[in-house]
Design an enzyme around this catalytic site. Structure first.
Site, mmCIF file in Angstrom:
data_model
loop_
_atom_site.group_PDB
_atom_site.id
_atom_site.type_symbol
_atom_site.label_atom_id
_atom_site.label_comp_id
_atom_site.label_asym_id
_atom_site.label_seq_id
_atom_site.Cartn_x
_atom_site.Cartn_y
_atom_site.Cartn_z
ATOM 1 N N GLY A 1 -18.896 -41.518 -5.713
ATOM 2 C CA GLY A 1 -17.867 -40.741 -5.934
ATOM 3 C C GLY A 1 -16.779 -41.019 -6.797
ATOM 4 N N ASP B 1 -13.466 -35.763 -14.842
ATOM 5 C CA ASP B 1 -14.020 -37.007 -14.797
ATOM 6 C C ASP B 1 -13.802 -37.669 -15.953
ATOM 7 O OD1 ASP B 1 -14.761 -36.497 -12.206
ATOM 8 O OD2 ASP B 1 -16.707 -36.320 -12.384
#
Length: 555
Positions: free
Chosen positions: A172, A225
């Site tokens: 994660g 991200d």
């Protein structure tokens, strides 16, 4: 704006890291990687590309709804030593890739130019490390090289790559984005494409390439991200907004001024979370649910752009903008925010207006309950595909188009109310977290900040975890247990980070208590109890905000 700055290329790591101790430690890693590269390939690398992982402090599963998020890069990263194959070795554009971690087998592949496009087979049905390398290569091939093999046109050079990394896979912390960003950067550097016409590749351009590249692996990423991995600055988080265009604002975190000082502790649940493997029932399914919730909500609220575009699939952020424009008068607004995708304009929204609108829409989204939409009393709150088609006015083929085709999404019921409520409440928490950081970091008063600042930030993190678990259902028993243990061990707040369904938690912890905190978590979380030394530090570790991706040129 940070996204307009060029991706840095350094010749001295003292310029890349905030202090000499960190620079010296990382210089040893870079040097060891270059030496090993030369041993394996018989020639030295010309560049080393570095891309960090990221931890999302708050703002989970709202980026693909075009709401802002607050991630920061972590100190752990992916490094790629790269160099052109010496002349005389065959293979136009051929790639030889190896990894210091022996569980990743060496790979050799070559792009195939045919039918006017580049082809690199990527197996989306399983997790393979070279898929992320190929994904990074695609963007560079498509943007800079002629697949028609026109006479005189430049062709991609044969490349040797050696990887190493400290971002735990499936945790994660976005090891996948770090791999794709670093790979894209490496192929740009080794093919002499980092600079053109005297201008360096902008950070925003690298983010856009990396987002499109990662989609080739089978993940429909919202861009958080990649932006965090590329644009982040030390000591800061990034407030990344996606509407009407990608915008990244550096937000100084107050944790270096509080008493006590604080850091973030990442703890791996040791439940592997991979977006690709679980996409059909998890990540991609949530994308569909959020998009369809937006469409139905806009229809029920009689927002004008839906009636004028019967096949339209707005995001929840667009619904918010249209709702505010239709319901709330904004006096004297002359600036327009333009949706470049749909070519529409609406009054520009301030952060305060966004906060107010989100609070109102949290009440409005009650209309998405199954009891309201289809009259179901008790039992299942979700909608079947048939009920969803009827409520949205869209066909099944429009609801789940390519690349989210019917074979990539599996569900008997779609939880539209829960997903919309999470997105609106989480987007509001992001703005509240941002406001708190700005209010204290922008204070004209010098000196320390009270511990209550950390408690307030932690409370927002805790509320985010509850919403992720109960409404978005992207947590899991291990993450719930680990966040509970973290709070009991003294964290100001703790939540999952990343896509969820496993992976890591992030906790806000007093810096002077990190060792004791880790010891208490180790004793209480069963999977940690037999771990010691380096094995323990691989799964639970403190991190400070890190700078973003860069390249190094090796003379």
């Amino acid at each position: 704006m940070a996204a307009d700055l060029p991706v840095p290329t350094y010749t001295n790591l003292n310029e890349a890291y905030p202090d000499l101790v960190t620079a010296a430690r990382e210089a040893a890693r870079f040097n060891d990687l270059a030496i090993e590269y030369t041993k394996r390939f018989g020639h030295p690398p010309t560049h080393i590309a570095r891309a960090p992982g990221r931890v999302n402090l708050i703002g989970e599963h709202v980026d693909y709804a075009l709401f802002g998020v607050l991630p920061t890069a972590v100190e752990r990263d992916v490094l790629i030593a790269c160099g052109k194959r010496p002349e005389g070795q065959i293979g136009t554009g051929e790639v030889r890739a190896e990894n210091l971690d022996t569980k990743y087998t060496p790979q050799t592949f070559r792009p195939d130019p045919s039918n006017g496009t580049w082809h690199l087979p990527i197996d989306k049905s399983q997790l393979r490390w070279e898929s992320y390398i190929k994904a990074g290569y695609y963007g560079v091939l498509n943007q800079f090289f002629d697949p028609f093999q026109t006479e005189g046109a430049l062709q991609p050079t044969p490349v040797d790559l050696l990887f190493t990394g400290t971002v735990p896979a499936g945790s994660g912390l976005s090891s996948s984005a770090a791999m794709v960003v670093a790979s894209t950067l490496a192929f740009l550097a080794v093919n002499d494409k980092l600079h053109k016409d005297g201008q360096g590749t902008r950070k925003g351009e690298l983010v856009e390439m990396a987002v499109e590249n990662e989609k080739r692996v089978g993940v429909n990423s919202g861009g958080m991200d990649q932006a965090a991995s590329v644009i982040s600055l030390p000591t800061s988080a990034l407030y990344i907004s996606f509407f009407p265009v990608l915008h990244a604002e550096s937000i100084l975190l107050p944790i270096t001024r509080t008493v006590p000082r604080a850091v973030f502790v990442c703890a791996n649940s040791l439940v592997v979370s991979d977006k690709v493997v679980g996409a059909k029932t998890r990540y991609n399914l949530r994308v569909v649910e959020v998009l369809v919730a937006a469409r139905i909500l806009a229809r029920l609220l009689s927002l004008s752009f839906i009636s004028g575009a019967p096949a339209s699939k707005p995001t929840l952020r667009e619904v918010l903008g249209a709702y505010i424009n239709a319901r709330i008068h904004i006096p004297g607004s002359e600036v327009l925010e333009t949706n470049e995708v749909r070519g529409q304009a609406s009054p520009a929204l301030s952060v305060e207006q966004l906060e107010d609108g989100l609070g109102r829409l949290l009440g409005e989204c009650e209309v998405l309950r199954a009891s309201k939409l289809v009259g179901r009393v008790g039992g299942e709150e979700g909608l079947t595909m048939e009920e969803m088609v009827e409520a949205s006015g869209l066909s099944k083929e429009i609801i789940i188009p390519h690349p989210l085709h019917s074979q990539s999404v599996e569900a008997t019921h779609f939880q539209l109310y829960k997903r919309a409520k999470h997105v609106f409440s989480e987007a509001l928490r992001v703005l509240q977290f941002r406001k708190l950081c700005l209010s204290v970091s922008g204070s004209s008063e010098e000196g320390d900040l009270p511990e209550s600042t950390l408690k307030d930030l932690g409370a927002l993190m805790d509320a985010s975890q509850e919403s992720c678990s109960e409404l978005f259902e992207c947590s899991c028993p291990e993450l719930n247990r680990l966040t509970t243990i973290a709070r009991e061990a003294g964290a100001y707040g703790s939540r999952l980070t990343g896509a969820g369904w496993g992976g890591c938690t992030v906790s806000l912890v007093a810096e002077n208590d990190v060792e004791g905190f880790i010891s208490r978590v180790k004793a209480a979380y069963p999977p940690y109890r037999d771990l010691e030394g380096e094995r323990l530090s691989e799964v639970i570790f403190a991190t400070k905000p890190s700078g973003g991706a860069f390249g190094t040129a090796i003379s």
